[in-house]
Design a protein around this motif. Structure first.
Motif, short mmCIF file in Angstrom:
data_model
loop_
_atom_site.label_atom_id
_atom_site.label_comp_id
_atom_site.label_asym_id
_atom_site.label_seq_id
_atom_site.Cartn_x
_atom_site.Cartn_y
_atom_site.Cartn_z
N ASP A 1 -3.20 -12.86 -8.78
CA ASP A 1 -1.53 -11.24 -8.62
C ASP A 1 -0.58 -12.58 -8.30
O ASP A 1 0.14 -11.93 -7.23
CB ASP A 1 -2.27 -10.96 -7.31
CG ASP A 1 -3.61 -10.22 -7.49
OD1 ASP A 1 -3.99 -10.06 -9.03
OD2 ASP A 1 -4.14 -9.51 -6.78
N ASP B 1 8.24 -1.66 -9.25
CA ASP B 1 7.20 -1.20 -8.85
C ASP B 1 5.60 -2.15 -8.97
O ASP B 1 5.74 -2.83 -9.91
CB ASP B 1 6.41 0.36 -9.66
CG ASP B 1 7.34 1.95 -9.78
OD1 ASP B 1 8.00 1.48 -8.44
OD2 ASP B 1 7.58 2.04 -10.59
N GLY B 2 5.23 -2.11 -8.37
CA GLY B 2 3.87 -3.31 -7.87
C GLY B 2 4.83 -4.64 -7.38
O GLY B 2 4.13 -5.23 -7.36
N LYS C 1 5.19 -6.67 -4.49
CA LYS C 1 4.83 -7.21 -2.94
C LYS C 1 5.58 -8.12 -2.78
O LYS C 1 6.32 -8.01 -1.47
CB LYS C 1 3.38 -6.91 -2.85
CG LYS C 1 2.59 -7.14 -1.15
CD LYS C 1 1.27 -7.89 -1.83
CE LYS C 1 0.94 -8.01 -0.11
NZ LYS C 1 -0.16 -8.38 0.27
N ARG C 2 5.67 -9.28 -2.97
CA ARG C 2 6.71 -10.06 -2.11
C ARG C 2 7.35 -11.02 -3.06
O ARG C 2 6.66 -11.63 -4.10
CB ARG C 2 6.33 -10.83 -1.15
CG ARG C 2 6.83 -11.76 0.13
CD ARG C 2 5.64 -12.61 0.63
NE ARG C 2 6.41 -13.35 1.40
CZ ARG C 2 5.79 -14.98 2.34
NH1 ARG C 2 4.23 -14.60 1.81
NH2 ARG C 2 6.04 -15.20 2.99
N GLU D 1 4.54 -12.17 -5.87
CA GLU D 1 2.97 -11.41 -5.27
C GLU D 1 2.44 -10.37 -5.92
O GLU D 1 3.69 -9.11 -5.23
CB GLU D 1 2.78 -11.83 -4.40
CG GLU D 1 2.77 -13.06 -3.07
CD GLU D 1 2.60 -12.79 -2.10
OE1 GLU D 1 2.13 -12.04 -1.83
OE2 GLU D 1 3.38 -13.86 -1.46
N GLU E 1 1.28 -6.05 -5.83
CA GLU E 1 0.57 -5.60 -5.01
C GLU E 1 -0.82 -5.46 -5.34
O GLU E 1 -1.46 -5.44 -6.85
CB GLU E 1 1.06 -3.60 -5.17
CG GLU E 1 2.32 -3.97 -4.49
CD GLU E 1 2.26 -3.47 -2.94
OE1 GLU E 1 0.71 -3.65 -2.72
OE2 GLU E 1 2.97 -3.70 -2.60
N ASP E 2 -2.01 -5.37 -4.23
CA ASP E 2 -3.53 -5.15 -4.92
C ASP E 2 -3.54 -4.07 -5.85
O ASP E 2 -4.54 -4.12 -7.15
CB ASP E 2 -3.94 -4.89 -4.02
CG ASP E 2 -4.05 -6.10 -2.19
OD1 ASP E 2 -3.61 -7.23 -2.69
OD2 ASP E 2 -3.82 -5.48 -0.99
N TYR F 1 -9.80 -7.82 0.37
CA TYR F 1 -7.98 -7.31 -0.71
C TYR F 1 -7.61 -8.62 -0.66
O TYR F 1 -8.08 -9.37 0.96
CB TYR F 1 -6.76 -6.41 -0.38
CG TYR F 1 -7.66 -4.82 -0.43
CD1 TYR F 1 -7.89 -4.85 -2.02
CD2 TYR F 1 -8.03 -4.08 0.35
CE1 TYR F 1 -8.58 -3.43 -1.63
CE2 TYR F 1 -8.15 -2.76 0.28
CZ TYR F 1 -8.92 -2.44 -0.66
OH TYR F 1 -9.49 -1.31 -1.08
#
Length: 773
Positions: free
Chosen positions: A50, A82-83, A85-86, A101, A103-104, A455
């Motif tokens: 991911d 979108d999607g 995370k970091r 990173e 998102e899960d 996760y």
């Protein structure tokens, strides 16, 4: 009426129909065997990490320029997608690196497409940057490394490695082999200023002449009466000698000036400080990877057979060996599972045979392999392979899988002891235990189910455990309620066989007599006392609970989310200050290697002394047996200059400026397997001895010694930030000094690198007036 009801239902139907029960058992066993033959065998389960990485080459740029010109622009473009995370970015010399990173619950392919589109829209990159490299990171399944080493040239080693790579990939079960440890080929053309002036050339003229003379061009096609003919000019050059013949200038009198007349053409390797050594000799590695459904054990066997077949045909002075054989650990885990399963089967059978019945003991013991075969059968449908994690899950399930079969079988045996017919006893005993056994299995399944919903990367690893344990428990329930009663519904009642006691029967009677005596004289009075003094019993239980909580709270029982796993390798990672010459780095590496050699001599002396005084050796010498010589504790030593392959391979995260370059190095020692070392020489102990022997090395940015195969990064990680960079650096240095005062704290380092020395030029007013730019 009651007898009619007892014949109804699924349990009764299977108890009466032995053929159906046996067919169900055979279906489970055959399905498991087929899955075992076809299932994927790998080191760790395949998964996505991911993470999307963006690398933008910016040749010649400083880390600050890479940060400002690349990293900040990329961050601004992708931060709102979108999607995402970091974000984490690193500005390095010659490159800007951004790690994203995901998102899960995001769709990785969609996020990757969005990131590519966002980066393509950036039009403010500096002109010197190259095309961005955007990709989703995946875990490559490394299998084994072949090492070619010897006192020969780097070119010979690389050419031989490339030949072997082609031969290996031509085999039907090997698809991916990479050659590492050698520099890339490069043809460099060095033109002197004196020659340029002599012939009136500029550097750009030479560059254009080389570019136009070394290329293939299509020329279209010509239609003739005999057919269509394609026209193509073929001038691409691949060797240094071919470039030397390039005509740079043709004079009116017909004389020509070739590239060799004005330049020196070097057909060699790129100007890099990277070098690899194996047991003190120059080396090149062939990294073999598993892809698709390839079997790890088959790959390793193929590579080892290839080595044996070609060992004698190697050029003089070249040797071949193996390094990082991943199959050893997998085979060790498989061996552990086989031994535990065998011991479990034997012990369960012996205990049940002593207390119950041989027939009951046999079929109850068969519950272990039947349940395991059922789990193997289901593994492909649950997208689970045979790997380190799934084998660990099987070992975990081994201790709990047979409990329900024992409970059902013992209840059936109880009714048979009272003279009940075997079929009736099987039905009644299974029915009585159906509800409690089902609830017990479901309770255990529910205890493992939360692991399915963890996760992140750790969750993807840990998810394999319930995906194996739950099918094992489910099939153990099927075996205990449907298959076991059918197998125990035959034969005569136990009570009718008591007069025909053989050797086993007499042993069972003797055990039963003493067990009943223990129950009646010791256990039963103790239970009565505990019930009579119920408040004292509850108080004692509460006291034990408080003591257990106190042990954990006080730190006597340690907690580690990702415990250290002992490795058969110990390695030292060295980072010198940026800009350090490769000669200085080699000098420090020499000190580290010399310390390792001294440690080896000390350990071998201690092992030899211990062996000479051992009782076992004296006994063997008395009976005339020859003592085998001790195998060396240090099997191989690998040294890498200019890179840290093993450190980076297990570290994860974005690269840093200290990962590669003349200032970076790594020394890796392969130790004897743990079961053969003896004397308490764990890899952690050897790493500690090595660290102590090296001591404090002046002028080193960081020097860390590692002995764990898996680790979740540094034990203590402190992240500090401040607007004023000078204040931040001062705080970091003070923190390091404070941490160094604590006993047991070592390998303290920070991620800041001062960078190389830089000469900055700026035009003065006088220079501008002279027309300089």
């Amino acid at each position: 009426m009651e007898s009619l009801n007892e014949k109804k239902g699924l349990l009764a139907w299977f108890a009466h129909n032995h053929v159906a029960a046996n067919l169900l058992m055979l279906l489970i066993i055959v399905g498991g065997i087929i899955s075992l033959k076809t299932n994927i065998v790998e080191m760790f389960p395949q998964m996505s990490v991911d993470i999307i990485t963006i690398q933008v080459p910016y040749l010649g740029a400083t880390p600050a320029e890479a940060e400002e010109g690349v990293c900040l622009r990329v961050e601004e473009a992708v931060a709102g997608l979108d999607g995402v995370k970091r974000l984490r970015s690193v500005g390095m010399e010659g490159m800007g690196f951004v790690m994203i990173e995901i998102e899960d619950f995001a769709d990785n392919s969609k996020v990757l497409d969005d990131v590519k589109a966002a980066v393509d829209r950036i039009i403010t990159f500096p002109a010197e940057t190259e095309e961005p490299i955007i990709k989703e990171e995946t875990i490559r399944n490394h299998v084994i490394t072949m090492v070619l080493y010897g006192d020969v040239s780097e070119r010979m080693l690389k050419e031989l490695a490339e030949q072997m790579r082609d031969e290996l990939t031509a085999m039907p079960n090997i698809s991916q082999v990479d050659v590492t440890g050698a520099r890339q080929y490069e043809i460099s053309i060095e033109v002197s200023e004196e020659n340029l002036r002599r012939y009136g050339f500029s550097f750009e003229d030479v560059s254009k002449a080389v570019g136009k003379a070394s290329l293939d061009l299509p020329g279209g096609s010509v239609k003739t009466a005999g057919g269509e003919i394609l026209i193509r000019t073929k001038g691409q050059r691949y060797r240094g000698g071919e470039f030397e013949k390039i005509v740079v200038l043709t004079r009116p009198d017909g004389t020509t000036v070739h590239l060799s007349d004005i330049a020196t053409v070097i057909d060699g390797f790129e100007d890099s400080d990277k070098a690899s050594y194996f047991d003190g000799k120059r080396s090149v590695q062939l990294q073999v990877y598993r892809v698709g459904t390839q079997n790890l054990l088959d790959l390793v066997a193929t590579v080892k057979q290839y080595i044996e077949d070609n060992r004698d045909s190697l050029p003089k002075g070249v040797s071949v060996g193996t390094w990082f054989d991943r199959s050893k650990m997998l085979e060790a885990r498989l061996g552990l599972l086989k031994r535990n399963a065998l011991f479990g089967l034997v012990l369960v059978f012996i205990v049940l045979a002593l207390f119950l019945d041989l027939r009951l003991a046999f079929w109850t013991t068969m519950g272990i392999p039947i349940s395991f075969m059922g789990a193997f059968w289901m593994m492909p449908y649950m997208d689970t392979s045979i790997n380190m994690m799934s084998l660990f899950a099987f070992i975990l399930a081994l201790g709990i899988v047979v409990d329900d079969a024992i409970v059902v079988g013992e209840n059936i045996f109880e009714y048979r002891q009272h003279g009940m017919k075997p079929v009736e006893a099987a039905i009644k005993g299974a029915r009585e235990m159906c509800a409690p056994v089902t609830m017990a299995v479901l309770t255990t399944i529910f205890a493992f189910m939360p692991l399915l919903y963890i996760y992140g990367i750790f969750g993807k690893f840990i998810r394999v455990i319930p995906m194996v344990v739950i099918p094992v428990l489910a099939f153990s329930l099927i075996e205990a309620l449907l298959i076991l009663p059918a197998h125990l519904s035959g034969g005569r009642p136990v009570a009718s066989r008591r007069e025909h006691l053989g050797l086993v029967g007499r042993i069972q009677r003797w055990v039963r007599v003493y067990l009943e005596a223990f129950v009646e004289k010791i256990f039963a009075p103790f239970v009565q006392l505990a019930v009579r003094w119920r408040y004292v019993t509850v108080a004692c239980a509460f006291l034990v609970l408080c003591v257990a909580i106190g042990y954990v709270s006080a730190g006597f029982i340690k907690f580690s989310l990702l415990p250290k796993v002992e490795s058969d390798n110990v390695w030292a990672s060295l980072s010198m200050p940026m800009g350090t010459s490769v000669e200085q780095t080699r000098e420090v590496v020499g000190q580290i290697e010399a310390a390792a050699m001294r440690i080896e001599e000390r350990i071998e002396a201690e092992r030899l002394e211990s062996s000479n005084h051992s009782i076992w050796k004296k006994l063997k010498s008395k009976v005339g047996l020859v003592n085998k010589p001790l195998r060396s504790m240090f099997v191989h030593m690998s040294t890498d200059i200019g890179q840290q392959p093993f450190t980076r391979g297990g570290a994860g995260g974005p690269p840093t400026s200290s990962d590669s370059g003349a200032h970076a190095a790594e020394v890796n020692i392969q130790l004897l397997e743990g079961q053969y070392r003896g004397g308490g020489y764990s890899s952690e102990k050897i790493a500690g001895m090595w660290r102590e022997e090296v001591g404090q090395v002046p002028g080193v940015s960081s020097l860390t010694f590692t002995s764990s195969m898996f680790h979740g990064g540094t034990a203590i990680y402190v992240e500090m930030s401040h607007r004023d960079f000078d204040v931040l650096l001062t705080a970091v240095e003070e923190t390091k000094l404070v941490l160094a005062e604590y006993s047991g704290v070592f390998d303290i380092s920070d991620t800041f690198e001062a960078g190389k020395l830089e000469l900055k030029l700026s035009l003065t007013d006088s220079g501008r007036m002279l027309g300089l730019t």
